[in-house]
Design a protein around this motif. Structure first.
Motif, PDB file in Angstrom:
ATOM      1  N   CYS A  94      51.655 -11.930 -63.452  1.00  0.00           N
ATOM      2  CA  CYS A  94      50.578 -12.211 -62.506  1.00  0.00           C
ATOM      3  C   CYS A  94      49.337 -11.438 -62.940  1.00  0.00           C
ATOM      4  O   CYS A  94      49.439 -10.299 -63.413  1.00  0.00           O
ATOM      5  N   THR A  95      48.195 -12.047 -62.753  1.00  0.00           N
ATOM      6  CA  THR A  95      46.947 -11.354 -63.085  1.00  0.00           C
ATOM      7  C   THR A  95      46.738 -10.198 -62.119  1.00  0.00           C
ATOM      8  O   THR A  95      47.322 -10.154 -61.041  1.00  0.00           O
ATOM      9  N   ARG A  96      45.891  -9.287 -62.493  1.00  0.00           N
ATOM     10  CA  ARG A  96      45.618  -8.117 -61.658  1.00  0.00           C
ATOM     11  C   ARG A  96      44.415  -8.353 -60.757  1.00  0.00           C
ATOM     12  O   ARG A  96      43.781  -7.421 -60.296  1.00  0.00           O
ATOM     13  N   TYR A  98      42.515  -8.902 -57.478  1.00  0.00           N
ATOM     14  CA  TYR A  98      42.797  -8.565 -56.083  1.00  0.00           C
ATOM     15  C   TYR A  98      42.228  -9.656 -55.177  1.00  0.00           C
ATOM     16  O   TYR A  98      41.021  -9.817 -55.044  1.00  0.00           O
ATOM     17  N   ASN A 122      47.899 -10.557 -54.320  1.00  0.00           N
ATOM     18  CA  ASN A 122      47.417 -11.913 -54.603  1.00  0.00           C
ATOM     19  C   ASN A 122      48.564 -12.905 -54.392  1.00  0.00           C
ATOM     20  O   ASN A 122      49.713 -12.514 -54.175  1.00  0.00           O
ATOM     21  N   GLU A 125      51.660 -12.638 -56.789  1.00  0.00           N
ATOM     22  CA  GLU A 125      52.571 -11.546 -56.429  1.00  0.00           C
ATOM     23  C   GLU A 125      53.408 -11.906 -55.196  1.00  0.00           C
ATOM     24  O   GLU A 125      54.579 -11.559 -55.109  1.00  0.00           O
TER      25      GLU A 125
END
Length: 139
Positions: A94-96, A98, A122, A125
């Motif tokens: 998953c990208t970080r 927010y 997100n 997550e």
């Protein structure tokens, strides 16, 4: 009903009962007797009163409701006996970024009240942490 027909019906019923054909055992019937109805929601943002909320209803036993994949959702609940906090997170990238989302559930599972609320950084997550349960809508 003639006497011969009545005797044939009684004989057929006795044959089924004595051989156990087509009659599930009590334990086997209970193993698949998970009943539940949950109202699931996903809120975009960290504010639970946010206006960007999507809903789905998930019913299990039989599986259905407005959830797009009721079978997968019910299977996930059966695996943890309705305890959403016990869902095993999946391993996924998953990208970080927010973009918080709140996952909420309320309803019943096997006669017990179910209430769940968790905030995730997100949507990716959230889906990794809850499996197919909250994988619906575009919130």
């Amino acid at each position: 009903m003639t006497r011969r027909i009545r005797q044939a019906v009684v004989a057929a019923v006795v044959g089924v009962v004595t051989t156990g054909v087509a009659l599930p055992s009590t334990s086997a019937a209970r193993a698949h007797d998970h009943q539940g109805r949950l109202w699931l929601s996903v809120v975009r943002g960290a504010d639970p009163d946010g206006h960007e909320r999507v809903w789905a209803v998930l019913t299990c036993g039989p599986d259905g409701g407005t959830h797009p994949d009721a079978r997968a959702g019910c299977d996930a609940l059966r695996a943890v006996d309705g305890d959403l906090t016990a869902v095993e997170p999946t391993s996924r990238f998953c990208t970080r970024i927010y973009a918080p989302v709140i996952a909420e559930a309320m309803g019943t599972w096997d006669g017990r009240a179910v209430r769940y609320r968790a905030t995730f950084p997100n949507r990716c997550e959230m889906e990794a942490g809850t499996g197919p349960l909250f994988a619906f809508g575009d919130a």
